[in-house]
Scaffold this motif. Structure first.
Motif, PDB file in Angstrom:
ATOM      1  N   GLU A  26       0.842  -1.191   0.000  1.00 41.13           N
ATOM      2  CA  GLU A  26       0.000   0.000   0.000  1.00 41.13           C
ATOM      3  C   GLU A  26       0.876   1.239   0.000  1.00 41.13           C
ATOM      4  O   GLU A  26       1.669   1.454   0.928  1.00 41.13           O
ATOM      5  N   GLU A  27       0.710   2.073  -1.020  1.00 40.27           N
ATOM      6  CA  GLU A  27       1.470   3.319  -1.121  1.00 40.27           C
ATOM      7  C   GLU A  27       0.733   4.454  -0.428  1.00 40.27           C
ATOM      8  O   GLU A  27      -0.491   4.471  -0.357  1.00 40.27           O
ATOM      9  N   SER A  28       1.511   5.411   0.051  1.00 39.02           N
ATOM     10  CA  SER A  28       0.945   6.632   0.615  1.00 39.02           C
ATOM     11  C   SER A  28       1.954   7.752   0.450  1.00 39.02           C
ATOM     12  O   SER A  28       3.125   7.505   0.130  1.00 39.02           O
ATOM     13  N   GLY A  29       1.495   8.980   0.666  1.00 38.31           N
ATOM     14  CA  GLY A  29       2.393  10.127   0.642  1.00 38.31           C
ATOM     15  C   GLY A  29       2.314  10.985  -0.604  1.00 38.31           C
ATOM     16  O   GLY A  29       2.990  12.009  -0.691  1.00 38.31           O
ATOM     17  N   GLY A  30       1.499  10.561  -1.569  1.00 42.82           N
ATOM     18  CA  GLY A  30       1.362  11.381  -2.766  1.00 42.82           C
ATOM     19  C   GLY A  30       0.577  12.651  -2.491  1.00 42.82           C
ATOM     20  O   GLY A  30       0.033  12.836  -1.405  1.00 42.82           O
ATOM     21  N   GLY A  31       0.556  13.515  -3.497  1.00 42.59           N
ATOM     22  CA  GLY A  31      -0.194  14.759  -3.343  1.00 42.59           C
ATOM     23  C   GLY A  31       0.231  15.786  -4.365  1.00 42.59           C
ATOM     24  O   GLY A  31       0.915  15.472  -5.342  1.00 42.59           O
ATOM     25  N   LEU A  32      -0.187  17.023  -4.103  1.00 44.06           N
ATOM     26  CA  LEU A  32       0.137  18.148  -4.975  1.00 44.06           C
ATOM     27  C   LEU A  32       1.292  18.933  -4.362  1.00 44.06           C
ATOM     28  O   LEU A  32       1.252  19.280  -3.175  1.00 44.06           O
ATOM     29  N   VAL A  33       2.297  19.212  -5.164  1.00 45.87           N
ATOM     30  CA  VAL A  33       3.456  19.948  -4.686  1.00 45.87           C
ATOM     31  C   VAL A  33       3.918  20.898  -5.788  1.00 45.87           C
ATOM     32  O   VAL A  33       3.740  20.621  -6.972  1.00 45.87           O
ATOM     33  N   SER A  71       2.772  11.926 -12.052  1.00 49.19           N
ATOM     34  CA  SER A  71       2.459  10.560 -12.456  1.00 49.19           C
ATOM     35  C   SER A  71       1.777   9.841 -11.300  1.00 49.19           C
ATOM     36  O   SER A  71       1.741  10.348 -10.184  1.00 49.19           O
ATOM     37  N   VAL A  72       1.277   8.646 -11.587  1.00 50.60           N
ATOM     38  CA  VAL A  72       0.890   7.724 -10.520  1.00 50.60           C
ATOM     39  C   VAL A  72       2.119   6.876 -10.204  1.00 50.60           C
ATOM     40  O   VAL A  72       2.738   6.309 -11.116  1.00 50.60           O
ATOM     41  N   TYR A  73       2.452   6.823  -8.931  1.00 58.20           N
ATOM     42  CA  TYR A  73       3.623   6.078  -8.496  1.00 58.20           C
ATOM     43  C   TYR A  73       3.173   4.780  -7.824  1.00 58.20           C
ATOM     44  O   TYR A  73       2.282   4.781  -6.960  1.00 58.20           O
ATOM     45  N   TYR A  74       3.822   3.693  -8.226  1.00 52.46           N
ATOM     46  CA  TYR A  74       3.511   2.365  -7.721  1.00 52.46           C
ATOM     47  C   TYR A  74       4.742   1.752  -7.074  1.00 52.46           C
ATOM     48  O   TYR A  74       5.855   1.913  -7.587  1.00 52.46           O
ATOM     49  N   CYS A  75       4.548   1.022  -5.992  1.00 52.60           N
ATOM     50  CA  CYS A  75       5.629   0.185  -5.506  1.00 52.60           C
ATOM     51  C   CYS A  75       5.304  -1.261  -5.847  1.00 52.60           C
ATOM     52  O   CYS A  75       4.135  -1.640  -5.999  1.00 52.60           O
ATOM     53  N   ALA A  76       6.368  -2.043  -6.005  1.00 58.87           N
ATOM     54  CA  ALA A  76       6.218  -3.436  -6.388  1.00 58.87           C
ATOM     55  C   ALA A  76       7.323  -4.248  -5.739  1.00 58.87           C
ATOM     56  O   ALA A  76       8.410  -3.729  -5.485  1.00 58.87           O
ATOM     57  N   ALA A  77       7.046  -5.514  -5.484  1.00 59.66           N
ATOM     58  CA  ALA A  77       7.999  -6.409  -4.828  1.00 59.66           C
ATOM     59  C   ALA A  77       8.347  -7.564  -5.749  1.00 59.66           C
ATOM     60  O   ALA A  77       7.468  -8.118  -6.431  1.00 59.66           O
ATOM     61  N   ALA A  78       9.621  -7.915  -5.748  1.00 61.79           N
ATOM     62  CA  ALA A  78      10.120  -8.989  -6.610  1.00 61.79           C
ATOM     63  C   ALA A  78      10.969  -9.945  -5.797  1.00 61.79           C
ATOM     64  O   ALA A  78      11.705  -9.525  -4.907  1.00 61.79           O
ATOM     65  N   GLN A  80      -1.056   9.152  -6.434  1.00 60.53           N
ATOM     66  CA  GLN A  80      -0.881  10.223  -7.419  1.00 60.53           C
ATOM     67  C   GLN A  80       0.071  11.280  -6.895  1.00 60.53           C
ATOM     68  O   GLN A  80      -0.060  11.759  -5.762  1.00 60.53           O
ATOM     69  N   VAL A  81       1.024  11.652  -7.727  1.00 57.35           N
ATOM     70  CA  VAL A  81       1.917  12.769  -7.453  1.00 57.35           C
ATOM     71  C   VAL A  81       1.706  13.802  -8.557  1.00 57.35           C
ATOM     72  O   VAL A  81       1.838  13.481  -9.740  1.00 57.35           O
ATOM     73  N   THR A  82       1.388  15.014  -8.163  1.00 56.23           N
ATOM     74  CA  THR A  82       1.179  16.093  -9.119  1.00 56.23           C
ATOM     75  C   THR A  82       2.092  17.249  -8.767  1.00 56.23           C
ATOM     76  O   THR A  82       2.072  17.740  -7.637  1.00 56.23           O
ATOM     77  N   VAL A  83       2.923  17.642  -9.725  1.00 65.50           N
ATOM     78  CA  VAL A  83       3.855  18.742  -9.529  1.00 65.50           C
ATOM     79  C   VAL A  83       3.389  19.900 -10.412  1.00 65.50           C
ATOM     80  O   VAL A  83       3.463  19.839 -11.633  1.00 65.50           O
ATOM     81  N   SER A  84       2.909  20.935  -9.763  1.00 67.11           N
ATOM     82  CA  SER A  84       2.330  22.044 -10.510  1.00 67.11           C
ATOM     83  C   SER A  84       2.317  23.293  -9.644  1.00 67.11           C
ATOM     84  O   SER A  84       2.160  23.206  -8.422  1.00 67.11           O
ATOM     85  N   SER A  85       2.466  24.443 -10.301  1.00 71.94           N
ATOM     86  CA  SER A  85       2.359  25.707  -9.584  1.00 71.94           C
ATOM     87  C   SER A  85       0.936  26.241  -9.659  1.00 71.94           C
ATOM     88  O   SER A  85       0.646  27.299  -9.106  1.00 71.94           O
TER      89      SER A  85
END
Length: 122
Positions: free
Chosen positions: A5-12, A92-99, A117-122
């Motif tokens: 489970e990913e967390s921490g994304g947002g608008l920056v 982008s949408v960021y995903y983590c994956a395990a191998a 989701q990570v969005t980089v915008s002013s």
């Protein structure tokens, strides 16, 4: 079986920072390599960074090298992606994956999170 489970994304704003977390369930998570991938609309999924099972080896895509840092805390079953000096093209949408083995190929990853989701915008 591993669930992620990913967390921490947002608008920056451009130039800002975010830290993504990938929390895992499963007693054997510490035995897995982990990768952070991203996928923007209309583009292919690409590997951003990877880390081996004990954290002593990391891989970075050229477009994030020097700006992103991947790390892991196996006691907490968590992998992190510290993202600094963010650019609009990092949106982008960021995903983590395990191998089970260290690999740069998305096809080699056995378990995937739902993405953040990570969005980089002013």
């Amino acid at each position: 079986q591993v669930q992620l489970e990913e967390s921490g994304g947002g608008l920056v704003q451009p130039g800002g920072s975010l830290r993504l977390s990938c929390a895992a369930s499963g007693r054997t998570f510490s035995m897995y390599a982990v990768g952070w991938f991203r996928q923007a609309p209309g583009k292919e999924r690409e590997l951003v960074a990877g880390i081996n099972w004990n954290g002593d080896s990391q891989y970075y895509a050229h477009f994030v090298k020097g700006r992103f840092t991947i790390s892991r805390d196996n006691a907490k079953n968590t992998v992190y992606l510290q993202m600094n000096s963010l650019l609009p093209e990092d949106t982008s949408v960021y995903y983590c994956a395990a191998a089970r083995i260290t690999t740069n190929q998305a096809s080699g990853y056995n378990y995937w999170g739902q993405g953040t989701q990570v969005t980089v915008s002013s």
